[in-house]
Design a protein around this motif. Structure first.
Motif, short mmCIF file in Angstrom:
data_model
loop_
_atom_site.label_atom_id
_atom_site.label_comp_id
_atom_site.label_asym_id
_atom_site.label_seq_id
_atom_site.Cartn_x
_atom_site.Cartn_y
_atom_site.Cartn_z
N VAL A 266 -9.77 7.98 18.82
CA VAL A 266 -9.20 8.22 17.49
C VAL A 266 -7.80 7.61 17.47
CG1 VAL A 266 -8.50 9.93 15.79
CG2 VAL A 266 -10.54 10.32 17.21
N ALA A 267 -7.63 6.54 16.70
CA ALA A 267 -6.36 5.83 16.60
C ALA A 267 -5.68 6.21 15.30
CB ALA A 267 -6.60 4.32 16.68
N HIS A 268 -4.89 7.26 15.36
CA HIS A 268 -4.21 7.74 14.16
C HIS A 268 -2.69 7.72 14.30
CE1 HIS A 268 -3.31 9.88 10.52
NE2 HIS A 268 -2.73 10.87 11.19
N GLY A 269 -2.16 8.23 15.41
CA GLY A 269 -0.72 8.29 15.61
C GLY A 269 -0.08 6.91 15.66
N GLU A 270 1.14 6.82 15.11
CA GLU A 270 1.86 5.54 15.08
C GLU A 270 3.28 5.73 15.60
OE1 GLU A 270 -0.44 3.56 11.23
OE2 GLU A 270 1.71 3.92 11.16
N HIS B 159 1.80 10.23 8.25
CA HIS B 159 2.61 9.05 8.56
C HIS B 159 1.67 7.92 9.01
CE1 HIS B 159 6.20 6.79 9.95
NE2 HIS B 159 5.35 6.32 10.85
N VAL B 160 1.27 7.08 8.08
CA VAL B 160 0.37 5.96 8.37
C VAL B 160 0.91 4.72 7.68
CG1 VAL B 160 -1.95 5.02 8.11
CG2 VAL B 160 -1.65 7.46 8.61
N SER C 145 -7.10 5.04 11.32
CA SER C 145 -6.60 5.43 10.00
C SER C 145 -5.74 4.30 9.43
CB SER C 145 -5.78 6.71 10.10
OG SER C 145 -4.66 6.54 10.96
N ALA C 146 -5.83 4.12 8.13
CA ALA C 146 -5.05 3.07 7.46
C ALA C 146 -4.88 3.44 5.99
CB ALA C 146 -5.74 1.72 7.59
#
Length: 356
Positions: A119-123, A132-133, A161-162
């Protein structure tokens, strides 16, 4: 109120505890940590065969559990044994997001243990804010950067997420997609994560967004608190055994009043932590979910730090050696506070939710 496990959950707990006690030794874990993958495909497959992954999903999703107490039972045992395989990120978070998106065929593969997810969500700069995306989606192509993506190197697919027309959306990205760059590294608490860069990378829209991320994060917090509880139980048990066997002045050091009092304090704090996990699991499907989860996460973070520090101090130098079980367990306990919001974040969130 009856806090005893149901017969099915008790059987699951007993089976998982026996398996991990036999197979997941300190030496085995150290070998896994030293490997390039940072996880064992054999352990993953065998636990899938035992039905552990199925316990993370509801019957409608193809599993046989999925409730808060099912998650607590599984992850407490995983934490007790110091398991480094990415069950939380790949199976629970990734799998449940696919279930929310109606990708039933892929969920079946997750439960069978044949599909790995990340899951690639954090930035960078996002801290713990789920909204925050800055990654952009245009015409099904994703451009941006994701930070500390657990299991990204071993994943068959990434859930990314985007922002798509000012709305946060989730996309399924194949591991071999063009424009996808994954730079992996080992984590202090075990396992591996990666920095992920996307440059016009094609993604398949899952038709779910921020609400799904919030729901799966709530599941993850229950799992994380239960996992930390299991680790604290191991740290406390190791410390109790050490105090009973290490001798000074002709008798076990645990008989000295100062150390006995410190040990008693740990046991009291451990019971508070267990109550917090039960509270979090019980309120998972209610309107008080977020308030309860913040209270539980804050308490687990504070107690966890105390348990880790006291266990190390009462052990002395042996606690810092990689060959001794406590070294890994203490790292897991401390680092758990930095996932899904630390103690300060959840204290502020609890206050904000209380006055809302």
């Amino acid at each position: 109120m009856n806090f005893e496990l149901t017969e099915e959950r008790q059987m699951l707990q007993d089976t998982l505890r026996r398996y991990l006690s036999d197979k997941y030794t300190t030496a085995k874990r150290n070998d896994i940590l030293a490997s390039d993958a940072g996880m064992s495909a054999d352990i993953w497959g065998e636990l899938a065969d035992l039905g552990v992954l199925g316990a993370l999903f509801t019957e409608d999703q193809g599993g046989f559990g999925g409730a808060g107490f099912d998650l607590a039972v599984v992850f407490e045992e995983l934490g007790r044994a110091g398991v480094v395989e990415p069950f939380l990120d790949s199976a629970l978070m990734g799998g449940r997001l696919l279930a929310m998106a109606g990708r039933d065929d892929m969920v079946e593969s997750v439960i069978a243990g044949t599909l790995q997810l990340a899951v690639a969500h954090g930035e960078p700069g996002g801290r713990y804010d789920l909204d925050h995306v800055t990654t952009i989606a245009q015409g099904g192509k994703l451009t941006g950067r994701k930070a500390v993506v657990m299991n990204a190197e071993a994943a068959d697919h990434l859930i990314v997420s985007a922002r798509d027309a000012d709305e946060i959306a989730l996309f399924l990205v194949d591991k071999d997609a063009p424009g996808l760059v994954v730079q992996g590294y080992p984590l202090l608490a075990g396992g591996r994560a990666a920095e992920v860069t996307l440059e016009g990378t094609p993604g398949d829209a899952l038709n779910i967004g921020l609400a799904a991320i919030e729901d799966v994060t709530a599941l993850a917090i229950v799992a994380q608190t239960a996992e930390t509880l299991g680790a604290m139980e191991t740290a406390t048990a190791l410390t109790k055994d050490y105090l009973g066997t290490r001798k000074q002045f002709g008798r076990p050091i645990g008989t000295f009043q100062a150390l006995a009092h410190r040990m008693a304090d740990l046991l009291i704090e451990l019971e508070q932590a267990r109550s917090a996990v039960i509270n979090a699991a019980g309120y998972l499907e209610t309107d008080a979910r977020d308030l309860t989860l913040s209270a539980s996460k804050n308490l687990i973070g504070r107690v966890g730090r105390l348990v880790a520090e006291e266990a190390i101090q009462m052990h002395g130098g042996i606690a810092m050696t990689q060959e001794y079980e406590l070294a890994h367990i203490a790292k897991r306990i401390v680092m758990a506070d930095h996932r899904f919001g630390d103690t300060d974040y959840h204290l502020e969130r609890f206050i904000a939710l209380s006055v809302a």
